[in-house]
Design a protein around this motif. Sequence first.
Motif, mmCIF file in Angstrom:
data_model
loop_
_atom_site.group_PDB
_atom_site.id
_atom_site.type_symbol
_atom_site.label_atom_id
_atom_site.label_comp_id
_atom_site.label_asym_id
_atom_site.label_seq_id
_atom_site.Cartn_x
_atom_site.Cartn_y
_atom_site.Cartn_z
ATOM 1 N N UNK A 1 0.867 -1.172 0.000
ATOM 2 C CA UNK A 1 0.000 0.000 0.000
ATOM 3 C C UNK A 1 0.905 1.225 0.000
ATOM 4 N N UNK A 2 0.398 2.297 -0.538
ATOM 5 C CA UNK A 2 1.180 3.524 -0.616
ATOM 6 C C UNK A 2 0.248 4.724 -0.447
ATOM 7 N N UNK A 3 0.810 5.851 -0.011
ATOM 8 C CA UNK A 3 -0.025 7.027 0.225
ATOM 9 C C UNK A 3 -0.154 7.928 -0.991
ATOM 10 N N UNK A 4 -1.244 8.653 -1.025
ATOM 11 C CA UNK A 4 -1.409 9.723 -2.006
ATOM 12 C C UNK A 4 -0.606 10.919 -1.514
ATOM 13 N N UNK A 5 0.097 11.580 -2.412
ATOM 14 C CA UNK A 5 0.835 12.781 -2.009
ATOM 15 C C UNK A 5 -0.003 14.047 -2.186
ATOM 16 N N UNK A 6 -1.215 13.905 -2.731
ATOM 17 C CA UNK A 6 -2.068 15.084 -2.894
ATOM 18 C C UNK A 6 -3.307 15.040 -2.015
ATOM 19 N N UNK A 7 -3.608 13.898 -1.398
ATOM 20 C CA UNK A 7 -4.742 13.753 -0.479
ATOM 21 C C UNK A 7 -4.242 13.099 0.796
ATOM 22 N N UNK A 8 -4.043 13.895 1.833
ATOM 23 C CA UNK A 8 -3.473 13.392 3.084
ATOM 24 C C UNK A 8 -4.307 12.267 3.697
ATOM 25 N N UNK A 9 -5.594 12.238 3.459
ATOM 26 C CA UNK A 9 -6.459 11.221 4.052
ATOM 27 C C UNK A 9 -6.410 9.869 3.357
ATOM 28 N N UNK A 10 -5.697 9.772 2.253
ATOM 29 C CA UNK A 10 -5.634 8.507 1.522
ATOM 30 C C UNK A 10 -4.215 7.960 1.620
ATOM 31 N N UNK A 11 -4.076 6.934 2.457
ATOM 32 C CA UNK A 11 -2.757 6.336 2.684
ATOM 33 C C UNK A 11 -2.736 4.857 2.347
ATOM 34 N N UNK A 12 -3.826 4.359 1.757
ATOM 35 C CA UNK A 12 -3.926 2.912 1.533
ATOM 36 C C UNK A 12 -4.213 2.537 0.082
ATOM 37 N N UNK A 13 -3.621 3.257 -0.854
ATOM 38 C CA UNK A 13 -3.738 2.849 -2.256
ATOM 39 C C UNK A 13 -3.020 1.517 -2.402
ATOM 40 N N UNK A 14 -3.553 0.635 -3.228
ATOM 41 C CA UNK A 14 -3.079 -0.750 -3.271
ATOM 42 C C UNK A 14 -2.329 -1.061 -4.558
ATOM 43 N N UNK A 15 -1.319 -1.886 -4.427
ATOM 44 C CA UNK A 15 -0.588 -2.367 -5.585
ATOM 45 C C UNK A 15 -0.048 -3.764 -5.341
ATOM 46 N N UNK A 16 0.284 -4.434 -6.425
ATOM 47 C CA UNK A 16 0.977 -5.718 -6.333
ATOM 48 C C UNK A 16 2.086 -5.728 -7.372
ATOM 49 N N UNK A 17 3.106 -6.546 -7.141
ATOM 50 C CA UNK A 17 4.272 -6.534 -8.011
ATOM 51 C C UNK A 17 4.789 -7.943 -8.250
ATOM 52 N N UNK A 18 5.507 -8.094 -9.341
ATOM 53 C CA UNK A 18 6.220 -9.331 -9.674
ATOM 54 C C UNK A 18 7.443 -8.953 -10.499
ATOM 55 N N UNK A 19 8.564 -9.605 -10.206
ATOM 56 C CA UNK A 19 9.772 -9.416 -10.999
ATOM 57 C C UNK A 19 10.645 -10.649 -10.876
ATOM 58 N N UNK A 20 11.558 -10.775 -11.818
ATOM 59 C CA UNK A 20 12.498 -11.887 -11.799
ATOM 60 C C UNK A 20 13.724 -11.469 -10.995
ATOM 61 N N UNK A 21 13.967 -12.176 -9.898
ATOM 62 C CA UNK A 21 15.021 -11.801 -8.955
ATOM 63 C C UNK A 21 16.421 -11.994 -9.509
ATOM 64 N N UNK A 22 16.601 -12.871 -10.463
ATOM 65 C CA UNK A 22 17.948 -13.197 -10.936
ATOM 66 C C UNK A 22 18.505 -12.176 -11.922
ATOM 67 N N UNK A 23 17.735 -11.165 -12.293
ATOM 68 C CA UNK A 23 18.238 -10.147 -13.216
ATOM 69 C C UNK A 23 19.302 -9.319 -12.510
ATOM 70 N N UNK A 24 20.371 -9.036 -13.192
ATOM 71 C CA UNK A 24 21.462 -8.279 -12.608
ATOM 72 C C UNK A 24 21.435 -6.811 -12.970
ATOM 73 N N UNK A 25 20.288 -6.295 -13.334
ATOM 74 C CA UNK A 25 20.174 -4.897 -13.732
ATOM 75 C C UNK A 25 18.832 -4.352 -13.274
ATOM 76 N N UNK A 26 18.741 -3.035 -13.189
ATOM 77 C CA UNK A 26 17.492 -2.397 -12.788
ATOM 78 C C UNK A 26 16.435 -2.601 -13.871
ATOM 79 N N UNK A 27 15.251 -2.940 -13.456
ATOM 80 C CA UNK A 27 14.175 -3.269 -14.394
ATOM 81 C C UNK A 27 13.254 -2.083 -14.637
ATOM 82 N N UNK A 28 12.865 -1.847 -15.888
ATOM 83 C CA UNK A 28 11.854 -0.825 -16.158
ATOM 84 C C UNK A 28 10.561 -1.183 -15.427
ATOM 85 N N UNK A 29 9.879 -0.180 -14.925
ATOM 86 C CA UNK A 29 8.623 -0.386 -14.205
ATOM 87 C C UNK A 29 7.488 -0.424 -15.223
ATOM 88 N N UNK A 30 6.789 -1.548 -15.279
ATOM 89 C CA UNK A 30 5.643 -1.715 -16.167
ATOM 90 C C UNK A 30 4.385 -1.699 -15.311
#
Length: 144
Positions: free
Chosen positions: A9-38
């Motif tokens: 969860x992450x907060x809104x930086x423009x609405x102080x009352x919203x601190x629970x925006x939701x996200x999920x992520x997946x990436x391949x751990x064996x990559x040896x470089x920074x991955x573009x965010x999709x």
Amino acid sequence: MALVSGTFTYPSTIDAGIANLFGKFTYEASRGFALPVCVLMHGYIGDTNNFTQADMDRYAGYNFLTVALGMRGRDGASGTADSSGREIHDIYDGINYVRRTLLPTVAHPTAALVVGYSGGGGNAFAMGAKFPDTCGTLVAFFGM
């Protein structure tokens, strides 16, 4: 392929009352470089559950740090849908949260793209207009 997945969860930086925006992520751990965010954006009526783990894994297999972000009022987040208004800033906040706080050693500091479906496609278009330097690629499937 060693995939790492999780939720956050992450907060809104423009609405102080919203601190629970939701996200999920997946990436391949064996990559040896920074991955573009999709960023995957669900349709207006849906939520992040519209993206199955198989979907997340598939995008991660293309060398992306795959992030599905929920819009306001979905996935247990506060706020109400506003059709490409503050929701666009929430995408911006989500990208920056992943880059700076959640996975700073995994996320590429500048490379990002947004893939949206239906209402999420409309949000992808709006993201390009509102934050043109944040994402190099915007893809809208069935965008408004």
